[in-house]
Design an enzyme around this catalytic site. Structure first.
Site, PDB file in Angstrom:
ATOM      1  N   GLY A  84     -21.400   3.530 -19.939  1.00 38.81           N
ATOM      2  CA  GLY A  84     -21.680   4.199 -21.193  1.00 38.81           C
ATOM      3  C   GLY A  84     -21.173   3.352 -22.366  1.00 38.81           C
ATOM      4  CB  THR A  88     -17.697  -3.794 -26.186  1.00 37.79           C
ATOM      5  OG1 THR A  88     -16.319  -4.087 -26.497  1.00 37.79           O
ATOM      6  CG2 THR A  88     -17.900  -3.885 -24.688  1.00 37.79           C
ATOM      7  CE1 TYR A  89     -16.480 -12.536 -25.861  1.00 36.47           C
ATOM      8  CE2 TYR A  89     -14.217 -11.764 -26.022  1.00 36.47           C
ATOM      9  CZ  TYR A  89     -15.131 -12.753 -25.718  1.00 36.47           C
ATOM     10  OH  TYR A  89     -14.681 -13.971 -25.265  1.00 36.47           O
ATOM     11  CB  SER A 153     -12.800  -0.615 -25.131  1.00 38.25           C
ATOM     12  OG  SER A 153     -12.712  -1.117 -26.446  1.00 38.25           O
ATOM     13  N   GLY A 166     -14.719   0.487 -16.288  1.00 40.04           N
ATOM     14  CA  GLY A 166     -13.331   0.894 -16.470  1.00 40.04           C
ATOM     15  C   GLY A 166     -12.779   0.676 -17.857  1.00 40.04           C
ATOM     16  CG  PHE A 167      -8.741  -0.043 -18.142  1.00 36.51           C
ATOM     17  CD1 PHE A 167      -7.820  -1.046 -18.415  1.00 36.51           C
ATOM     18  CD2 PHE A 167      -8.737   0.520 -16.871  1.00 36.51           C
ATOM     19  CE1 PHE A 167      -6.917  -1.488 -17.455  1.00 36.51           C
ATOM     20  CE2 PHE A 167      -7.839   0.094 -15.892  1.00 36.51           C
ATOM     21  CZ  PHE A 167      -6.928  -0.909 -16.182  1.00 36.51           C
ATOM     22  CB  ALA A 168     -11.442  -4.124 -21.786  1.00 34.63           C
ATOM     23  CB  CYS A 185     -17.185   0.763 -29.556  1.00 34.85           C
ATOM     24  SG  CYS A 185     -16.365  -0.168 -28.245  1.00 34.85           S
TER      25      CYS A 185
END
Length: 260
Positions: A84, A88-89, A153, A166-168, A185
């Site tokens: 979703g 982003t980078y 994020s 997941g996450f960054a 985002c």
């Protein structure tokens, strides 16, 4: 009944995004197959990516074509992902975590909202406990250093109660020049920050791993155990193959082409 440990693997070199996505798909299929006999492991992959811009699954090619061409000309890859969220980078200097977890192991089965909340909380606690950084409240998903500076994020996918993506979290300042090329985002009034930019001193990415793993274990009430590539069958083989691909890929740009 106690839940099995989560197996953790940290990759040695930045990974190409497309091949890492393929790895997640491969592990998802293996987990589904092994779940029939309740032998499927839960896994946390920690890594850096090679410079890559990713769009969310709802962003269509016609709507992002010009942006894709511009960003590819900076020297980064561009991928439309299955997570979703929006553009982003991901790149070196940023820790990416891909939890591949069966949410139905929890009683009751953990919902997606609870799952995302736990990830957001564990990153806030890592900033607090490891660096004495207080995160800023925000109506947006992710973690903020102040109302307009985002340091972490979240973008997840849940299929058959199995998680992916997941996450960054930005650790060093290296990702910031790449983030400055986009509206990340979809937040026009938000810029990217990092732990390094907040503390105004050098931070070693590898020093963050143990703390994040510990916070993940607390958040999900699980023991965290290093994944043994030699003893995890096809899962270990698939991870080892990607380690080798990353080694062959060689060096990467530290800054966008226009600034290199």
């Amino acid at each position: 009944m106690s839940l099995p440990p989560i197996l953790v693997h940290t990759f040695a070199r930045p990974l190409p995004y497309r091949q890492t996505w393929a790895l997640q798909e491969r592990l998802h299929q293996l987990q589904l197959a092994l779940r029939r006999t309740n032998e499927h492991p839960d896994v946390l992959l920690l890594l850096e990516h090679r410079p890559t811009y990713t769009a969310g699954r709802r962003q269509t090619e016609p709507s992002i074509r010009d942006e894709r061409i511009r960003l590819e000309n900076l020297g980064a890859d561009f991928i439309t992902a299955t997570r979703g969220g929006q553009l982003t980078y991901h790149g070196p200097g940023q820790i990416v975590g891909y939890p591949l977890i069966d949410l139905s192991r929890y009683t009751p089965s953990m919902g997606a909202k609870d799952y995302v909340c736990r990830i957001q909380t564990l990153m806030k606690l890592h900033l607090r406990d490891a660096h004495d950084i207080a995160s800023s409240p925000s109506d947006h998903t992710g973690v903020f250093l102040d109302p307009v500076t985002k340091v972490a994020s979240i973008g997840v996918q849940v299929r058959h109660r199995l998680t992916a993506h997941g996450f960054a979290m930005n650790i060093t300042n290296e990702p910031l020049a790449w983030f400055n090329q986009i509206v990340a985002c979809g937040l026009d009034d938000v810029r990217a920050g990092s732990i390094e930019s907040k503390l105004q001193k050098p931070i070693r990415l590898e020093d963050e791993i143990l703390g994040l793993v510990a916070q993940f274990g607390k958040a999900f009430e699980r023991e965290m155990v290093s994944l043994d590539l030699e003893r995890t069958g096809q899962i270990g083989e698939a991870i080892q193959k990607l380690e080798e691909e990353a080694e062959k890929a060689g060096s990467w740009l530290a800054k966008p082409e226009s600034q290199a």
